[in-house]
Design an enzyme around this catalytic site. Sequence first.
Site, PDB file in Angstrom:
ATOM      1  N   LYS A  67       0.864  -1.186   0.000  1.00 23.22           N
ATOM      2  CA  LYS A  67       0.000   0.000   0.000  1.00 23.22           C
ATOM      3  C   LYS A  67       0.895   1.229   0.000  1.00 23.22           C
ATOM      4  CE  LYS A  67      -4.375   0.403   0.683  1.00 23.22           C
ATOM      5  NZ  LYS A  67      -5.280  -0.196  -0.303  1.00 23.22           N
TER       6      LYS A  67
ATOM      7  N   THR B 172      -3.628  -5.190   0.820  1.00 30.57           N
ATOM      8  CA  THR B 172      -2.971  -3.914   1.078  1.00 30.57           C
ATOM      9  C   THR B 172      -3.835  -3.073   2.018  1.00 30.57           C
ATOM     10  OG1 THR B 172      -3.919  -2.819  -0.877  1.00 30.57           O
ATOM     11  CG2 THR B 172      -1.830  -3.990  -1.168  1.00 30.57           C
ATOM     12  N   ASP B 173      -5.112  -3.325   2.028  1.00 27.01           N
ATOM     13  CA  ASP B 173      -5.989  -2.637   2.972  1.00 27.01           C
ATOM     14  C   ASP B 173      -5.602  -2.981   4.413  1.00 27.01           C
ATOM     15  OD1 ASP B 173      -8.581  -1.009   3.239  1.00 27.01           O
ATOM     16  OD2 ASP B 173      -9.005  -2.772   4.478  1.00 27.01           O
TER      17      ASP B 173
ATOM     18  N   PHE C 128      32.445  27.257 -12.854  1.00 27.43           N
ATOM     19  CA  PHE C 128      32.477  26.053 -13.693  1.00 27.43           C
ATOM     20  C   PHE C 128      33.373  26.361 -14.875  1.00 27.43           C
ATOM     21  CE2 PHE C 128      30.570  22.982 -16.832  1.00 27.43           C
ATOM     22  CZ  PHE C 128      31.100  21.857 -16.227  1.00 27.43           C
TER      23      PHE C 128
ATOM     24  N   ARG D  50      28.927  31.942 -10.741  1.00 28.36           N
ATOM     25  CA  ARG D  50      27.555  31.667 -11.181  1.00 28.36           C
ATOM     26  C   ARG D  50      26.682  31.416  -9.962  1.00 28.36           C
ATOM     27  NH1 ARG D  50      27.434  25.276 -13.257  1.00 28.36           N
ATOM     28  NH2 ARG D  50      28.498  24.422 -11.430  1.00 28.36           N
TER      29      ARG D  50
ATOM     30  N   GLN E  83      29.465  18.602  -8.800  1.00 27.59           N
ATOM     31  CA  GLN E  83      29.995  17.333  -8.315  1.00 27.59           C
ATOM     32  C   GLN E  83      30.855  17.552  -7.063  1.00 27.59           C
ATOM     33  OE1 GLN E  83      29.772  18.171 -11.517  1.00 27.59           O
ATOM     34  NE2 GLN E  83      29.531  16.381 -12.854  1.00 27.59           N
TER      35      GLN E  83
ATOM     36  N   ASN F 269      20.764  20.483 -11.146  1.00 24.03           N
ATOM     37  CA  ASN F 269      21.396  21.791 -11.293  1.00 24.03           C
ATOM     38  C   ASN F 269      20.338  22.738 -11.852  1.00 24.03           C
ATOM     39  OD1 ASN F 269      23.027  23.969 -11.709  1.00 24.03           O
ATOM     40  ND2 ASN F 269      24.666  22.834 -12.734  1.00 24.03           N
TER      41      ASN F 269
ATOM     42  N   HIS G 163      19.390  25.707 -13.279  1.00 26.33           N
ATOM     43  CA  HIS G 163      20.131  26.773 -13.950  1.00 26.33           C
ATOM     44  C   HIS G 163      19.479  28.136 -13.755  1.00 26.33           C
ATOM     45  CE1 HIS G 163      22.276  23.471 -15.694  1.00 26.33           C
ATOM     46  NE2 HIS G 163      21.277  23.074 -16.445  1.00 26.33           N
TER      47      HIS G 163
END
Lengths: 286, 286, 286, 286
Positions: free
Chosen positions: B12, B56-57, B151, B168, B210, B236, B238
Amino acid sequence: MSTVLGANNYGKAEVRLVRLVRGDTHELVDLNVSVALAGDLAQTHLTGDNANVLPTDSQKNTVYAFARRYGVTPVEEFGLRLARHFVQSLAPIALSRVELSAYPWRRLGPHSFARTGEGVRTAAVTCDGAKAYVVAGVSDLVLLNSTGSAFAGFPRDEYTTLAETGDRILATAVEAAWRYRDDEGPWDAWYDAARAALLDAFRRPSDSLQQTLYAMGGAVIEAVPAVAEIRLSLPNRHHFLVDLAPFGLENPGEVFFAADRPYGLIEGTVRRDGAEVAPLAWSLPR
Amino acid sequence: MSTVLGANNYGKAEVRLVRLVRGDTHELVDLNVSVALAGDLAQTHLTGDNANVLPTDSQKNTVYAFARRYGVTPVEEFGLRLARHFVQSLAPIALSRVELSAYPWRRLGPHSFARTGEGVRTAAVTCDGAKAYVVAGVSDLVLLNSTGSAFAGFPRDEYTTLAETGDRILATAVEAAWRYRDDEGPWDAWYDAARAALLDAFRRPSDSLQQTLYAMGGAVIEAVPAVAEIRLSLPNRHHFLVDLAPFGLENPGEVFFAADRPYGLIEGTVRRDGAEVAPLAWSLPR
Amino acid sequence: MSTVLGANNYGKAEVRLVRLVRGDTHELVDLNVSVALAGDLAQTHLTGDNANVLPTDSQKNTVYAFARRYGVTPVEEFGLRLARHFVQSLAPIALSRVELSAYPWRRLGPHSFARTGEGVRTAAVTCDGAKAYVVAGVSDLVLLNSTGSAFAGFPRDEYTTLAETGDRILATAVEAAWRYRDDEGPWDAWYDAARAALLDAFRRPSDSLQQTLYAMGGAVIEAVPAVAEIRLSLPNRHHFLVDLAPFGLENPGEVFFAADRPYGLIEGTVRRDGAEVAPLAWSLPR
Amino acid sequence: MSTVLGANNYGKAEVRLVRLVRGDTHELVDLNVSVALAGDLAQTHLTGDNANVLPTDSQKNTVYAFARRYGVTPVEEFGLRLARHFVQSLAPIALSRVELSAYPWRRLGPHSFARTGEGVRTAAVTCDGAKAYVVAGVSDLVLLNSTGSAFAGFPRDEYTTLAETGDRILATAVEAAWRYRDDEGPWDAWYDAARAALLDAFRRPSDSLQQTLYAMGGAVIEAVPAVAEIRLSLPNRHHFLVDLAPFGLENPGEVFFAADRPYGLIEGTVRRDGAEVAPLAWSLPR
């Protein structure tokens, strides 16, 4: 042709803009800005003649250029500047509306931030040339009282099975927008006072979500004299007590199922006594 | 028939549960709980014989009943209790996995709360009968450094047009999950220490996302001796500097367009030296 | 430092690409493409030296340039071309993975289209230099049987209250992915045959969603000899019969509440007898 | 107290309802129904006296009971029945509004169905006791012309950099709602005719999205004499031609980036000449 053009508007929606103010400590403002314009736009609809249609791309550029030139805070000020610019600089445009959402960030360091989520600050400015209407607000502000809320004394028709309750969870995601009487002011202080009033009033004991709505609206009007009226939209996010009796367990208000749908929805306006109405403040004509 | 049944599981998903602890001041825990079970389940697949398939109940009911009986904090403890229960009480079940998300709320009063959004605390417990694996984590933790990120020095192939940058915006939505070596411990203290280490390491100067990922992972491993390994997934997000030159404006790192898609995606594992691997901790077999 | 870098990868996610082939009648392909690369990437993590890190921006450019140069259909072919390119052209890269989603459109005219929504076609190609693994699939394929589905004969523990049923609504949103043994073939014909087999098998009488899952998987394996194995993830979208007795109404299987959460979740793999396993086909190492 | 209660309403939103009609071949209707009521509701706001507040739970029950008793098709008819019921059976209620969305399914067999996604059929009925207003519509209908669309001849201010174009992709997600003059009619036939007219008009050559909007609106008014007016909201889903020149490639209208945000937004009303306005048809007063 038996058809006529009615109200219409166009613009650029959801211009995502992050504005830094650099210094030893950076300031960060994270905005989503939408522009809509109305006026003498019949020809583009009827014949495709775009002589009056400033591209929405230019509107986007204007947002970014004004952000650089004038800054973006308070957001109401930024909205006013943009809304007035479009009406004043474009002859065919009679009405402009700028809507802004400001996402909150918490400072972690001189130039580091974490996005927080306790609601989003909003603003909307409509300008008709002569006058500018300023609405401020908050959305996605999720609040919960775990006790102190009742719902009883309601009428029962043939489709009513709901039990009365003297103690339930009351939870909602506040969407509130309040209109100022003025087009200048200490916007941030007013916003802070209004938001604090909403939180404070929400905590009061409640016999219905409507009562809570009215209390919240009234609290904003009392807290900020510049507010003429406030509109609230409050979903009732139901929390159902789970029946644990089949498992030999009592459940004295401790374990709840938080339901998604359906939900109640309570909407209302609270107005300062004597305040005029101002439909233009709330949306461009449709 | 030329086909065979491979790995499988069922359960569930997304049991929404709010647990109050009542008193002068209420405590509130807001959870989303998912259960998955694996074991001797071939017959239901092959013939529709459900003799081994606990509904699942019933799993959902168990989540609610255990919440009442034992409480739900720390969430790792709640997950352990549930995961062990299913393996121990159901003969055909060899493996169980319980995943939990805990949404954060801020206290406004003795029994009033506002939902905050600075990430969601997560936990996942896998139990194979003999052993229980505990993973804790955080998701949707949105962080941003407005400077201090570069970068450069990357290779350029025929499809490379990107300019090198020494400054950046670095923004991400952290999804991190760390595996503990133990199945008991001061879960809340460990979580707090790991989360604090993530925030702290994110703030360091960065030459690549990284490098930031590895710093964040290493910081958690250093801060919490019980952590064997950590997996991070860092989009990332941007932020592109808007070119305002056409409007006669410089833009010295002040006005950015926050892009939605595409985005970079950096994923990595950081491991304590000498730590064994434990695939079961991360997911049931597929 | 007591930490070591484990498995890692990076890339550009969700490159949105619409490719036209112009002519008297236009062809339209609407894709979402994600690239992930793994290999000798330790230095960027450890020191921020990016000498081996082709920018994700370049990966995005490659997707667009290849779309122009080679076309994008069949999507498996486009994925193979991209995946091989990155491994072959970048010395440090040992593994590449390209995932694609193709949104379906219906033709309205020579160059007019309507987006339809009966599932999204997916593909994923992983390349390790020596070998390329091709997985195709479908996601968001929402199916419903209004009768012919039972769920009975299940065990009952102390938390079981569910009644057995011989006739329920069975509804799901199929997420299926099947791995081919080959890296070339009539991709579109195979996809069409696999998709048709899924739909056909779903319609069979069912004693559990697991039985339906196995039937669907087996049908694909029978229909397409090139398929080695298939993974299915089937949420059980519960439809609860509404109790209308309080209003003096029977409800003989006519009025249902379609619930959002929680939901059952059934996951399983079906394999051609004797087929090898191929973990790389399914994801890059974590 | 210096505050007064303004316009307000309340109700149950997003009642999810699947209705089967059983037989050799089953019929399936999949609805999302929202109810909102307005009237003499001041006391619950001001004092928490709920004597006039029929629970939203009862409204939900009414939706389900009416679905069983009367069926749910055409959806306009179902909406009318519900809207009238609330106004007529509840003395304090002066206005009701019922909004419905009907999700489309395609038949796979006598009792098997696949959810399709080419737009959602909508309806909204407002009843003030004396009169009922019926609005029908479609939402999420995503359309694209791959040629035949221009945008040129627009004014250029100091923030305009956009190039004129004689051939662009025009894509939108239609949200349209049209008001009928009558409260009974061949609802399904009218809907089919209106929808067909929208698709047909969208395909015409276009010099602006506004021109397309007006053509679409006019086509509905011409096709269905019962339609008094139509409101359209058309996001301009920009598709930008990718610049491949850095890679030595031309891109003659073949490879596009499908952008998410920002987007243009064009909104307008088209009215049958001489048709009265009817604000109540579009929303309850705020």
